[in-house]
Scaffold this motif. Structure first.
Motif, PDB file in Angstrom:
ATOM      1  N   LEU A  39     -43.140  44.284  -3.811  1.00 53.59           N
ATOM      2  CA  LEU A  39     -42.518  43.138  -4.476  1.00 53.59           C
ATOM      3  C   LEU A  39     -41.697  43.563  -5.688  1.00 53.59           C
ATOM      4  N   THR A  40     -42.154  44.568  -6.409  1.00 54.77           N
ATOM      5  CA  THR A  40     -41.394  45.072  -7.547  1.00 54.77           C
ATOM      6  C   THR A  40     -40.076  45.674  -7.077  1.00 54.77           C
ATOM      7  N   THR A  41     -40.115  46.400  -5.974  1.00 58.56           N
ATOM      8  CA  THR A  41     -38.901  46.971  -5.409  1.00 58.56           C
ATOM      9  C   THR A  41     -37.922  45.871  -5.011  1.00 58.56           C
ATOM     10  N   MET A  42     -38.423  44.846  -4.340  1.00 57.27           N
ATOM     11  CA  MET A  42     -37.563  43.724  -3.940  1.00 57.27           C
ATOM     12  C   MET A  42     -36.991  43.017  -5.164  1.00 57.27           C
ATOM     13  N   TRP A  43     -37.804  42.833  -6.199  1.00 60.14           N
ATOM     14  CA  TRP A  43     -37.354  42.155  -7.405  1.00 60.14           C
ATOM     15  C   TRP A  43     -36.241  42.946  -8.070  1.00 60.14           C
ATOM     16  N   HIS A  44     -36.394  44.257  -8.164  1.00 58.12           N
ATOM     17  CA  HIS A  44     -35.353  45.093  -8.780  1.00 58.12           C
ATOM     18  C   HIS A  44     -34.068  45.054  -7.963  1.00 58.12           C
ATOM     19  N   ARG A  45     -34.197  45.049  -6.646  1.00 56.62           N
ATOM     20  CA  ARG A  45     -33.019  44.982  -5.785  1.00 56.62           C
ATOM     21  C   ARG A  45     -32.270  43.667  -6.018  1.00 56.62           C
ATOM     22  N   ARG A  46     -32.987  42.561  -6.075  1.00 55.78           N
ATOM     23  CA  ARG A  46     -32.348  41.259  -6.327  1.00 55.78           C
ATOM     24  C   ARG A  46     -31.718  41.211  -7.708  1.00 55.78           C
ATOM     25  N   GLU A  47     -32.375  41.805  -8.688  1.00 53.34           N
ATOM     26  CA  GLU A  47     -31.841  41.829 -10.042  1.00 53.34           C
ATOM     27  C   GLU A  47     -30.500  42.566 -10.075  1.00 53.34           C
ATOM     28  N   LYS A  48     -30.419  43.697  -9.387  1.00 55.60           N
ATOM     29  CA  LYS A  48     -29.169  44.455  -9.336  1.00 55.60           C
ATOM     30  C   LYS A  48     -28.082  43.661  -8.604  1.00 55.60           C
ATOM     31  N   GLN A  49     -28.459  42.952  -7.530  1.00 55.96           N
ATOM     32  CA  GLN A  49     -27.493  42.131  -6.812  1.00 55.96           C
ATOM     33  C   GLN A  49     -26.951  41.023  -7.713  1.00 55.96           C
ATOM     34  N   LEU A  50     -27.828  40.392  -8.474  1.00 55.64           N
ATOM     35  CA  LEU A  50     -27.397  39.332  -9.391  1.00 55.64           C
ATOM     36  C   LEU A  50     -26.473  39.891 -10.477  1.00 55.64           C
ATOM     37  N   GLU A  51     -26.760  41.084 -10.965  1.00 54.01           N
ATOM     38  CA  GLU A  51     -25.888  41.705 -11.963  1.00 54.01           C
ATOM     39  C   GLU A  51     -24.492  41.952 -11.383  1.00 54.01           C
ATOM     40  N   ARG A  52     -24.437  42.425 -10.135  1.00 55.66           N
ATOM     41  CA  ARG A  52     -23.129  42.665  -9.506  1.00 55.66           C
ATOM     42  C   ARG A  52     -22.380  41.354  -9.292  1.00 55.66           C
ATOM     43  N   VAL A  53     -23.079  40.319  -8.822  1.00 54.82           N
ATOM     44  CA  VAL A  53     -22.445  39.020  -8.595  1.00 54.82           C
ATOM     45  C   VAL A  53     -21.947  38.438  -9.913  1.00 54.82           C
ATOM     46  N   THR A  54     -22.744  38.557 -10.961  1.00 55.20           N
ATOM     47  CA  THR A  54     -22.332  38.055 -12.272  1.00 55.20           C
ATOM     48  C   THR A  54     -21.064  38.755 -12.741  1.00 55.20           C
ATOM     49  N   GLY A  94     -35.857  26.993 -16.612  1.00 52.37           N
ATOM     50  CA  GLY A  94     -35.239  26.693 -15.332  1.00 52.37           C
ATOM     51  C   GLY A  94     -33.729  26.588 -15.379  1.00 52.37           C
ATOM     52  N   GLU A  95     -33.121  26.714 -16.565  1.00 55.64           N
ATOM     53  CA  GLU A  95     -31.663  26.611 -16.656  1.00 55.64           C
ATOM     54  C   GLU A  95     -31.043  27.888 -16.114  1.00 55.64           C
ATOM     55  N   ALA A  96     -30.082  27.720 -15.210  1.00 57.08           N
ATOM     56  CA  ALA A  96     -29.378  28.885 -14.670  1.00 57.08           C
ATOM     57  C   ALA A  96     -28.332  29.327 -15.685  1.00 57.08           C
ATOM     58  N   ARG A  97     -28.308  30.604 -15.998  1.00 54.45           N
ATOM     59  CA  ARG A  97     -27.302  31.128 -16.895  1.00 54.45           C
ATOM     60  C   ARG A  97     -26.997  32.553 -16.492  1.00 54.45           C
ATOM     61  N   PHE A  98     -25.799  32.962 -16.772  1.00 54.73           N
ATOM     62  CA  PHE A  98     -25.379  34.299 -16.438  1.00 54.73           C
ATOM     63  C   PHE A  98     -25.771  35.248 -17.545  1.00 54.73           C
ATOM     64  N   GLN A  99     -26.016  36.489 -17.160  1.00 54.77           N
ATOM     65  CA  GLN A  99     -26.326  37.522 -18.137  1.00 54.77           C
ATOM     66  C   GLN A  99     -25.151  38.491 -18.186  1.00 54.77           C
ATOM     67  N   ARG A 100     -25.049  39.166 -19.284  1.00 56.00           N
ATOM     68  CA  ARG A 100     -23.976  40.137 -19.462  1.00 56.00           C
ATOM     69  C   ARG A 100     -24.136  41.226 -18.402  1.00 56.00           C
ATOM     70  N   PRO A 101     -23.060  41.512 -17.632  1.00 56.65           N
ATOM     71  CA  PRO A 101     -23.153  42.564 -16.614  1.00 56.65           C
ATOM     72  C   PRO A 101     -23.252  43.938 -17.260  1.00 56.65           C
ATOM     73  N   ALA A 102     -23.908  44.843 -16.584  1.00 54.15           N
ATOM     74  CA  ALA A 102     -24.065  46.211 -17.102  1.00 54.15           C
ATOM     75  C   ALA A 102     -22.721  46.926 -17.028  1.00 54.15           C
TER      76      ALA A 102
END
Length: 104
Positions: A39-54, A94-102
């Protein structure tokens, strides 16, 4: 317990149950550790995908704004610099907000 049972016989029958409990407990711990890693691996993968999309969304918005002109597009609060730099955020849970991309 039987009143005439010998202590050794009671221990042997109890040892089987204790051994089963200890083995099951160890198996549960192993399974939990495997699940946590997966689950940690999946979470990190999704986090990286969200950073790229952002990063893509921010870049697309900036490109369209540059082509159309600064006032042509509505201002989107999640893409404003003050919102991106605000680590704590001003919204509620629960508010959706974008984070600064790496920066890479």
């Amino acid at each position: 317990k039987q009143p005439n049972a010998q202590p050794h016989a009671v221990y042997e029958s109890g040892a089987i149950s204790v051994e089963t409990l200890v083995s099951t407990y160890a198996d549960m711990g192993t399974d939990l550790a495997k699940e946590k890693r997966a689950l940690t691996t999946m979470w990190h993968r999704r986090e990286k995908q969200l950073e790229r999309v952002t990063g893509c969304i921010t870049g697309l918005y900036a490109d369209v704004q540059a082509i159309a002109g600064a006032g042509a597009l509505p201002q989107l609060a999640p893409l404003e610099l003050s919102c991106l730099l605000d680590e704590g955020g001003s919204g509620g849970a629960g508010e959706a907000r974008f984070q600064r991309p790496a920066l890479t």
